[in-house]
Scaffold this motif. Structure first.
Motif, PDB file in Angstrom:
ATOM      1  N   PRO A  44       0.825  -1.205   0.000  1.00 51.93           N
ATOM      2  CA  PRO A  44       0.000   0.000   0.000  1.00 51.93           C
ATOM      3  C   PRO A  44       0.864   1.262   0.000  1.00 51.93           C
ATOM      4  N   ILE A  45       0.495   2.221  -0.870  1.00 51.53           N
ATOM      5  CA  ILE A  45       1.191   3.507  -0.956  1.00 51.53           C
ATOM      6  C   ILE A  45       0.174   4.581  -1.298  1.00 51.53           C
ATOM      7  N   ASP A  46       0.597   5.841  -1.233  1.00 51.42           N
ATOM      8  CA  ASP A  46      -0.307   6.926  -1.612  1.00 51.42           C
ATOM      9  C   ASP A  46       0.387   7.986  -2.470  1.00 51.42           C
ATOM     10  N   THR A  47       1.595   7.666  -2.961  1.00 50.85           N
ATOM     11  CA  THR A  47       2.335   8.595  -3.815  1.00 50.85           C
ATOM     12  C   THR A  47       2.994   7.826  -4.960  1.00 50.85           C
ATOM     13  N   TYR A  48       3.378   8.555  -5.992  1.00 47.51           N
ATOM     14  CA  TYR A  48       4.095   7.968  -7.121  1.00 47.51           C
ATOM     15  C   TYR A  48       5.501   7.586  -6.678  1.00 47.51           C
ATOM     16  N   ARG A  49       5.916   6.364  -6.957  1.00 48.29           N
ATOM     17  CA  ARG A  49       7.228   5.854  -6.545  1.00 48.29           C
ATOM     18  C   ARG A  49       8.113   5.489  -7.720  1.00 48.29           C
ATOM     19  N   GLY A  50       7.820   6.006  -8.895  1.00 45.66           N
ATOM     20  CA  GLY A  50       8.600   5.658 -10.076  1.00 45.66           C
ATOM     21  C   GLY A  50       7.850   4.674 -10.943  1.00 45.66           C
ATOM     22  N   GLU A  51       8.415   4.391 -12.094  1.00 39.88           N
ATOM     23  CA  GLU A  51       7.747   3.519 -13.049  1.00 39.88           C
ATOM     24  C   GLU A  51       7.507   2.142 -12.460  1.00 39.88           C
ATOM     25  N   GLY A  52       6.369   1.560 -12.818  1.00 46.15           N
ATOM     26  CA  GLY A  52       6.025   0.233 -12.335  1.00 46.15           C
ATOM     27  C   GLY A  52       4.571  -0.072 -12.592  1.00 46.15           C
ATOM     28  N   ILE A  53       4.091  -1.146 -11.978  1.00 46.92           N
ATOM     29  CA  ILE A  53       2.689  -1.525 -12.071  1.00 46.92           C
ATOM     30  C   ILE A  53       2.031  -1.154 -10.744  1.00 46.92           C
ATOM     31  N   TYR A  54       0.917  -0.441 -10.846  1.00 46.31           N
ATOM     32  CA  TYR A  54       0.218   0.069  -9.675  1.00 46.31           C
ATOM     33  C   TYR A  54      -1.219  -0.432  -9.648  1.00 46.31           C
ATOM     34  N   LEU A  55      -1.768  -0.514  -8.449  1.00 44.97           N
ATOM     35  CA  LEU A  55      -3.182  -0.797  -8.242  1.00 44.97           C
ATOM     36  C   LEU A  55      -3.867   0.538  -7.992  1.00 44.97           C
ATOM     37  N   PHE A  96      -3.294  11.011 -10.244  1.00 48.20           N
ATOM     38  CA  PHE A  96      -2.774   9.683  -9.941  1.00 48.20           C
ATOM     39  C   PHE A  96      -2.777   9.439  -8.438  1.00 48.20           C
ATOM     40  N   GLU A  97      -2.254  10.393  -7.685  1.00 47.51           N
ATOM     41  CA  GLU A  97      -2.125  10.198  -6.238  1.00 47.51           C
ATOM     42  C   GLU A  97      -3.477  10.198  -5.526  1.00 47.51           C
ATOM     43  N   SER A  98      -4.512  10.729  -6.154  1.00 44.22           N
ATOM     44  CA  SER A  98      -5.842  10.673  -5.539  1.00 44.22           C
ATOM     45  C   SER A  98      -6.473   9.292  -5.686  1.00 44.22           C
ATOM     46  N   GLY A  99      -5.932   8.463  -6.602  1.00 42.51           N
ATOM     47  CA  GLY A  99      -6.515   7.144  -6.810  1.00 42.51           C
ATOM     48  C   GLY A  99      -5.602   5.968  -6.575  1.00 42.51           C
ATOM     49  N   VAL A 100      -4.321   6.219  -6.316  1.00 38.34           N
ATOM     50  CA  VAL A 100      -3.390   5.102  -6.140  1.00 38.34           C
ATOM     51  C   VAL A 100      -3.655   4.391  -4.816  1.00 38.34           C
ATOM     52  N   LEU A 101      -3.628   3.069  -4.872  1.00 35.12           N
ATOM     53  CA  LEU A 101      -3.841   2.242  -3.679  1.00 35.12           C
ATOM     54  C   LEU A 101      -2.585   1.487  -3.272  1.00 35.12           C
ATOM     55  N   ALA A 102      -1.830   0.996  -4.279  1.00 35.51           N
ATOM     56  CA  ALA A 102      -0.666   0.159  -3.962  1.00 35.51           C
ATOM     57  C   ALA A 102       0.226   0.034  -5.189  1.00 35.51           C
ATOM     58  N   ILE A 103       1.439  -0.418  -4.941  1.00 39.25           N
ATOM     59  CA  ILE A 103       2.380  -0.730  -6.024  1.00 39.25           C
ATOM     60  C   ILE A 103       2.647  -2.234  -5.995  1.00 39.25           C
ATOM     61  N   VAL A 104       2.752  -2.821  -7.175  1.00 39.93           N
ATOM     62  CA  VAL A 104       3.010  -4.260  -7.290  1.00 39.93           C
ATOM     63  C   VAL A 104       4.488  -4.512  -7.032  1.00 39.93           C
ATOM     64  N   VAL A 105       4.774  -5.423  -6.111  1.00 40.43           N
ATOM     65  CA  VAL A 105       6.160  -5.764  -5.801  1.00 40.43           C
ATOM     66  C   VAL A 105       6.531  -7.164  -6.280  1.00 40.43           C
ATOM     67  N   ALA A 106       5.528  -7.991  -6.613  1.00 43.90           N
ATOM     68  CA  ALA A 106       5.817  -9.334  -7.111  1.00 43.90           C
ATOM     69  C   ALA A 106       4.602  -9.898  -7.832  1.00 43.90           C
ATOM     70  N   ASP A 107       4.870 -10.707  -8.848  1.00 43.27           N
ATOM     71  CA  ASP A 107       3.816 -11.449  -9.549  1.00 43.27           C
ATOM     72  C   ASP A 107       3.740 -12.829  -8.922  1.00 43.27           C
ATOM     73  N   ILE A 108       2.531 -13.347  -8.826  1.00 43.30           N
ATOM     74  CA  ILE A 108       2.341 -14.709  -8.340  1.00 43.30           C
ATOM     75  C   ILE A 108       1.622 -15.470  -9.450  1.00 43.30           C
ATOM     76  N   LYS A 109       2.352 -16.296 -10.163  1.00 42.12           N
ATOM     77  CA  LYS A 109       1.806 -17.066 -11.284  1.00 42.12           C
ATOM     78  C   LYS A 109       1.315 -18.413 -10.775  1.00 42.12           C
ATOM     79  N   VAL A 110       0.046 -18.672 -10.936  1.00 42.71           N
ATOM     80  CA  VAL A 110      -0.527 -19.932 -10.495  1.00 42.71           C
ATOM     81  C   VAL A 110      -0.215 -21.003 -11.539  1.00 42.71           C
TER      82      VAL A 110
END
Length: 120
Positions: A44-55, A96-110
Motif C-alpha cells: 500500500p502507498i499513496d504517492t508515485y514511486r517511479g515507473e512500475g505496475i500500480y493498483l 494519480f495520487e488521488s486514486g493510487v492504492l498500492a504498487i506491485v512488488v511481485a507477480d504470483i503465477k498460479v
C-alpha cells in the motif's frame, strides 16, 4: 557462485502486515498477468514511486496499470495496460495520487489451481 544469486528474503519480510495479495481481475494486463488466475503482491502507498505496475481505484473498483512518465513537461503520468485493446491515458500526478492504492512488488503465477482450491 553465491555472488551470482540475490540473497534470499526472510519469510517474515514477505509475510508482513505491510504487504497484501491481490487477485488479478479482467484481461487488462494479459498476457503478463492472467485475470481470475494470477495474483500480485502489493505494498500500500499513496504517492508515485517511479515507473512500475500500480493498483488504482477507479471509482467503481480496482485495476492494475503500468505507470510511466509521460515526458510531457508537466509531470504527467502515462497509464497503460498490457492488453493493446485498452487505450492509454495521461493524468496529472495529483490525479494519480488521488486514486493510487498500492504498487506491485511481485507477480504470483498460479501453475496448478487444484492446490489453491483444496486450501480454500
Amino acid at each position: 557462485m553465491n555472488d551470482f544469486f540475490a540473497p534470499a528474503l526472510p519469510a517474515e519480510r514477505v509475510l508482513s502486515d505491510r504487504f497484501r495479495v491481490h487477485a488479478v481481475k479482467g484481461d487488462g494486463m494479459f498476457p503478463l498477468l492472467r485475470g481470475d488466475r494470477d495474483y500480485v503482491l502489493v505494498a500500500p502507498i499513496d504517492t508515485y514511486r517511479g515507473e512500475g505496475i500500480y493498483l488504482l481505484g477507479n471509482g467503481v473498483g480496482e485495476d492494475l496499470y503500468r505507470v510511466s512518465s509521460a515526458l510531457d513537461g508537466k509531470r504527467g503520468l502515462r497509464l497503460s495496460r498490457e492488453n493493446e485493446r485498452y487505450q492509454e491515458h495521461v493524468v496529472s500526478i495529483e490525479q494519480f495520487e488521488s486514486g493510487v492504492l498500492a504498487i506491485v512488488v511481485a507477480d504470483i503465477k498460479v501453475r496448478d489451481e487444484r492446490f489453491l482450491r483444496e486450501a480454500a
